[in-house]
Design an enzyme around this catalytic site. Structure first.
Site, PDB file in Angstrom:
ATOM      1  N   ARG A  25     -51.616  -4.748   5.006  1.00 35.02           N
ATOM      2  CA  ARG A  25     -50.821  -3.736   4.316  1.00 35.02           C
ATOM      3  C   ARG A  25     -50.563  -2.595   5.289  1.00 35.02           C
ATOM      4  O   ARG A  25     -51.287  -2.430   6.275  1.00 35.02           O
ATOM      5  CB  ARG A  25     -51.556  -3.196   3.079  1.00 35.02           C
ATOM      6  CG  ARG A  25     -53.095  -3.258   3.196  1.00 35.02           C
ATOM      7  CD  ARG A  25     -53.811  -2.493   2.118  1.00 35.02           C
ATOM      8  NE  ARG A  25     -54.369  -1.266   2.683  1.00 35.02           N
ATOM      9  CZ  ARG A  25     -54.063  -0.050   2.282  1.00 35.02           C
ATOM     10  NH1 ARG A  25     -53.214   0.134   1.291  1.00 35.02           N
ATOM     11  NH2 ARG A  25     -54.599   1.005   2.866  1.00 35.02           N
TER      12      ARG A  25
ATOM     13  N   ARG B  98     -47.832   6.619   1.614  1.00 33.55           N
ATOM     14  CA  ARG B  98     -48.212   7.548   0.546  1.00 33.55           C
ATOM     15  C   ARG B  98     -46.960   8.019  -0.181  1.00 33.55           C
ATOM     16  O   ARG B  98     -46.012   8.468   0.452  1.00 33.55           O
ATOM     17  CB  ARG B  98     -48.959   8.736   1.147  1.00 33.55           C
ATOM     18  CG  ARG B  98     -50.191   8.308   1.919  1.00 33.55           C
ATOM     19  CD  ARG B  98     -51.362   9.232   1.609  1.00 33.55           C
ATOM     20  NE  ARG B  98     -52.539   8.786   2.343  1.00 33.55           N
ATOM     21  CZ  ARG B  98     -52.986   9.373   3.437  1.00 33.55           C
ATOM     22  NH1 ARG B  98     -52.382  10.463   3.904  1.00 33.55           N
ATOM     23  NH2 ARG B  98     -54.054   8.911   4.040  1.00 33.55           N
TER      24      ARG B  98
ATOM     25  N   ARG C 221     -58.608  -3.924  25.593  1.00 31.21           N
ATOM     26  CA  ARG C 221     -57.686  -2.879  26.018  1.00 31.21           C
ATOM     27  C   ARG C 221     -58.523  -1.701  26.488  1.00 31.21           C
ATOM     28  O   ARG C 221     -59.603  -1.435  25.946  1.00 31.21           O
ATOM     29  CB  ARG C 221     -56.794  -2.413  24.861  1.00 31.21           C
ATOM     30  CG  ARG C 221     -55.916  -3.485  24.267  1.00 31.21           C
ATOM     31  CD  ARG C 221     -54.870  -4.003  25.187  1.00 31.21           C
ATOM     32  NE  ARG C 221     -53.851  -3.011  25.502  1.00 31.21           N
ATOM     33  CZ  ARG C 221     -52.894  -3.211  26.428  1.00 31.21           C
ATOM     34  NH1 ARG C 221     -52.843  -4.343  27.114  1.00 31.21           N
ATOM     35  NH2 ARG C 221     -51.995  -2.273  26.650  1.00 31.21           N
TER      36      ARG C 221
ATOM     37  N   ARG D 277     -50.290   8.734  23.083  1.00 28.44           N
ATOM     38  CA  ARG D 277     -50.696   9.924  22.332  1.00 28.44           C
ATOM     39  C   ARG D 277     -51.017  11.052  23.301  1.00 28.44           C
ATOM     40  O   ARG D 277     -51.326  10.792  24.462  1.00 28.44           O
ATOM     41  CB  ARG D 277     -51.991   9.674  21.533  1.00 28.44           C
ATOM     42  CG  ARG D 277     -51.939   8.549  20.556  1.00 28.44           C
ATOM     43  CD  ARG D 277     -53.221   8.455  19.744  1.00 28.44           C
ATOM     44  NE  ARG D 277     -54.238   7.672  20.414  1.00 28.44           N
ATOM     45  CZ  ARG D 277     -55.231   7.025  19.782  1.00 28.44           C
ATOM     46  NH1 ARG D 277     -55.343   7.076  18.468  1.00 28.44           N
ATOM     47  NH2 ARG D 277     -56.120   6.336  20.470  1.00 28.44           N
TER      48      ARG D 277
ATOM     49  N   GLU E 247     -52.643  10.000  26.811  1.00 30.97           N
ATOM     50  CA  GLU E 247     -53.272   8.677  26.739  1.00 30.97           C
ATOM     51  C   GLU E 247     -52.302   7.555  27.109  1.00 30.97           C
ATOM     52  O   GLU E 247     -51.197   7.482  26.576  1.00 30.97           O
ATOM     53  CB  GLU E 247     -53.780   8.481  25.305  1.00 30.97           C
ATOM     54  CG  GLU E 247     -54.398   7.130  25.035  1.00 30.97           C
ATOM     55  CD  GLU E 247     -54.769   6.971  23.564  1.00 30.97           C
ATOM     56  OE1 GLU E 247     -55.597   7.756  23.063  1.00 30.97           O
ATOM     57  OE2 GLU E 247     -54.209   6.078  22.915  1.00 30.97           O
TER      58      GLU E 247
ATOM     59  N   TYR F 100     -64.057  -3.915  16.599  1.00 24.87           N
ATOM     60  CA  TYR F 100     -63.681  -2.518  16.474  1.00 24.87           C
ATOM     61  C   TYR F 100     -64.571  -1.903  15.402  1.00 24.87           C
ATOM     62  O   TYR F 100     -64.575  -2.353  14.257  1.00 24.87           O
ATOM     63  CB  TYR F 100     -62.209  -2.366  16.080  1.00 24.87           C
ATOM     64  CG  TYR F 100     -61.838  -0.919  15.870  1.00 24.87           C
ATOM     65  CD1 TYR F 100     -61.509  -0.116  16.943  1.00 24.87           C
ATOM     66  CD2 TYR F 100     -61.871  -0.363  14.601  1.00 24.87           C
ATOM     67  CE1 TYR F 100     -61.215   1.217  16.764  1.00 24.87           C
ATOM     68  CE2 TYR F 100     -61.581   0.978  14.408  1.00 24.87           C
ATOM     69  CZ  TYR F 100     -61.248   1.762  15.496  1.00 24.87           C
ATOM     70  OH  TYR F 100     -60.971   3.086  15.314  1.00 24.87           O
TER      71      TYR F 100
ATOM     72  N   ASP G  45     -65.791   1.818  13.608  1.00 22.40           N
ATOM     73  CA  ASP G  45     -65.760   3.266  13.497  1.00 22.40           C
ATOM     74  C   ASP G  45     -67.173   3.793  13.727  1.00 22.40           C
ATOM     75  O   ASP G  45     -68.157   3.057  13.600  1.00 22.40           O
ATOM     76  CB  ASP G  45     -65.285   3.673  12.097  1.00 22.40           C
ATOM     77  CG  ASP G  45     -63.764   3.573  11.948  1.00 22.40           C
ATOM     78  OD1 ASP G  45     -63.060   3.750  12.970  1.00 22.40           O
ATOM     79  OD2 ASP G  45     -63.292   3.336  10.833  1.00 22.40           O
TER      80      ASP G  45
HETATM   81  C1  40K Z   1     -58.356  -0.950  15.065  1.00 22.72           C
HETATM   82  C2  40K Z   1     -59.187  -4.341  16.305  1.00 22.72           C
HETATM   83  C3  40K Z   1     -55.941   0.221  19.179  1.00 22.72           C
HETATM   84  C4  40K Z   1     -55.405   0.130  20.445  1.00 22.72           C
HETATM   85  C5  40K Z   1     -55.022   1.279  21.058  1.00 22.72           C
HETATM   86  C6  40K Z   1     -55.131   2.514  20.449  1.00 22.72           C
HETATM   87  O1  40K Z   1     -57.001   5.378  17.366  1.00 22.72           O
HETATM   88  C7  40K Z   1     -57.927   4.603  17.605  1.00 22.72           C
HETATM   89  O2  40K Z   1     -58.723   4.789  18.509  1.00 22.72           O
HETATM   90  C8  40K Z   1     -58.093   3.405  16.769  1.00 22.72           C
HETATM   91  C9  40K Z   1     -56.800   2.751  16.395  1.00 22.72           C
HETATM   92  S1  40K Z   1     -56.928   2.590  14.651  1.00 22.72           S
HETATM   93  C10 40K Z   1     -57.719   1.054  14.498  1.00 22.72           C
HETATM   94  N1  40K Z   1     -58.350   0.515  13.461  1.00 22.72           N
HETATM   95  N2  40K Z   1     -58.746  -0.733  13.823  1.00 22.72           N
HETATM   96  C11 40K Z   1     -58.607  -2.176  15.804  1.00 22.72           C
HETATM   97  C12 40K Z   1     -59.101  -3.364  15.304  1.00 22.72           C
HETATM   98  C13 40K Z   1     -58.830  -3.922  17.525  1.00 22.72           C
HETATM   99  S2  40K Z   1     -58.368  -2.304  17.475  1.00 22.72           S
HETATM  100  N3  40K Z   1     -57.704   0.160  15.507  1.00 22.72           N
HETATM  101  N4  40K Z   1     -57.121   0.317  16.699  1.00 22.72           N
HETATM  102  C14 40K Z   1     -56.656   1.464  17.153  1.00 22.72           C
HETATM  103  C15 40K Z   1     -56.079   1.433  18.509  1.00 22.72           C
HETATM  104 CL1  40K Z   1     -54.368   1.196  22.684  1.00 22.72          CL
HETATM  105  C16 40K Z   1     -55.668   2.585  19.168  1.00 22.72           C
END
Ligand code: 40K
Length: 360
Positions: A159, A163, A237, A268, A290, A338, A340
């Site tokens: 999804r 909002r 990455r 960013r 970034e 990934y 948090d």
């Molecule tokens: C994930 C699985 C990924 C790649 C790049 C920049 O802002 C952030 O640091 C995280 C964001 S939000 C998020 N939520 N789940 C992933 C799941 C791989 S990454 N992300 N990935 C983000 C992200 Cl170059 C930010």
């Protein structure tokens, strides 16, 4: 885990880190030139709905009242993310009311005419319509993964949050904030225990025979490295930051600005002073621009790349990890997930509890 094993179970813990400092990717430091605390590995915004994690961390830090909002530039206009009623009305130049959003989006989606989305682009278009996808998802996703969204799997997104109101808060968790005196102080207090010894600037893989001095290893480095990459390398990455200092108090007016245009090479810009509105104003400021790219062998891993190849490799390494006695694998690198910050803490608390319960 070090804190729990020492404080609850009275175990002696050696914390080994190849870096010169604690805190991993959460590490923060005061920039001496501007007096602004920077997140050395990119912005870290703590947010959670997990009461146990939140209460646990209160012992080591007070959190400020920061509430994260993300702005995004596209074709020289500024919007807020995730897509909300303000974004839609600004983008289309309209004044929709909340009750009108669903039908509006449905018409946009119908116009696109996609039945069976075959890739990320088609999936996103089937959720948002083409114009919103092209503005806010296409270029940004392309830059994050260096891959055309038509080459990315549709399952990456189930999804896309839209909002139907003007709420611009990025997270909807119960608790949110930045440690009042920085992430590094949080980790220093966490590790300030007579049973915890720090060995910084130390590579775990150089321990050699001293490995045998430990009854248990908690390994939070890259999973594939532990096994000497025997099945091949898991791909990541990484990010690179260009640091810029200004002799003016405010460079961009917010902590994180996304750049959605594919032609802009960065993803960013972070301006850390906005994470601490409670601190004394400074005459200068500092930004980190970034850039995302594939991690080479010497780069810090940031984000796992969930392609079929990597998922298959991960399963092989997970089987090896299962079979490894007296070693637990954890954290983002150790699990190739990934995570948090709050999920990482929750995972550590759960594993520590299990170790303490099962100890001889
Ligand atoms: C994930 C699985 C990924 C790649 C790049 C920049 O802002 C952030 O640091 C995280 C964001 S939000 C998020 N939520 N789940 C992933 C799941 C791989 S990454 N992300 N990935 C983000 C992200 Cl170059 C930010």
């Amino acid at each position: 885990m070090a804190e729990r094993l020492a404080a609850v179970a009275g175990l002696r813990v050696t914390l080994i880190d190849k870096r010169a400092q604690v805190g991993g990717q959460c590490y923060s430091r005061m920039d001496p030139e501007t007096g602004v605390e920077c997140h050395a590995y990119g912005s870290h915004i703590f947010h959670t709905s997990n009461e146990a994690v939140w209460n646990y961390l209160q012992r080591f830090a007070r959190f400020n009242g920061y509430r994260h909002v993300v702005h995004a530039k596209y074709r020289n206009r500024v919007y807020t993310m995730p897509i909300n009623l303000g974004t839609i009305n600004a983008f289309y130049g309209g004044s929709l009311e909340p009750r009108e959003v669903a039908a509006f989006l449905q018409r946009e989606v119908e116009q696109a005419g996609i039945n069976q989305p075959a890739n990320l682009e088609e999936k996103a278009v089937a959720l948002l319509g083409r114009p919103l996808y092209e503005a806010f998802i296409k270029g940004y996703t392309h830059k994050q993964w260096e891959t055309d969204p038509r080459q990315l799997s549709a399952d990456i997104i189930t999804r896309l949050p839209v909002r139907h109101n003007y709420n611009t808060r990025y997270y909807d968790d119960l608790y949110e904030g930045i440690p009042w005196d920085g992430y590094t102080r949080l980790f220093e207090r966490l590790l300030d225990h007579p049973l915890i010894e720090l060995q910084l600037n130390t590579n775990f893989f150089d321990l050699g025979a001293r490995r045998k001095e430990y009854d248990l290893v908690v390994y939070s480095g890259p999973l594939d490295q532990y096994f000497n990459y025997c099945e091949g390398r898991l791909e990541w990455r990484t990010l690179r930051f260009d640091v810029r200092r200004y002799s003016e108090p405010d460079a961009q007016g917010c902590s994180v600005m996304n750049y959605a245009d594919l032609e802009v090479p960065y993803t960013r810009i972070h301006e850390f002073k906005h994470f601490h509105p409670e601190r004394r104003p400074t005459p200068g400021t500092i930004t980190y621009t970034e850039y995302s790219r594939a991690a080479g062998p010497e780069d810090d891993p940031y984000y796992p790349i969930n392609t079929p190849r990597n998922i298959e490799l991960l399963q092989k390494y997970q089987a090896l990890a299962q079979a490894e006695e007296q070693v637990v694998f954890g954290g983002r690198l150790g699990s190739y997930q990934y995570l948090d910050m709050d999920d990482t803490v929750a995972q550590a608390l759960a594993v520590a509890e299990q170790i303490i319960r099962l100890r001889p």
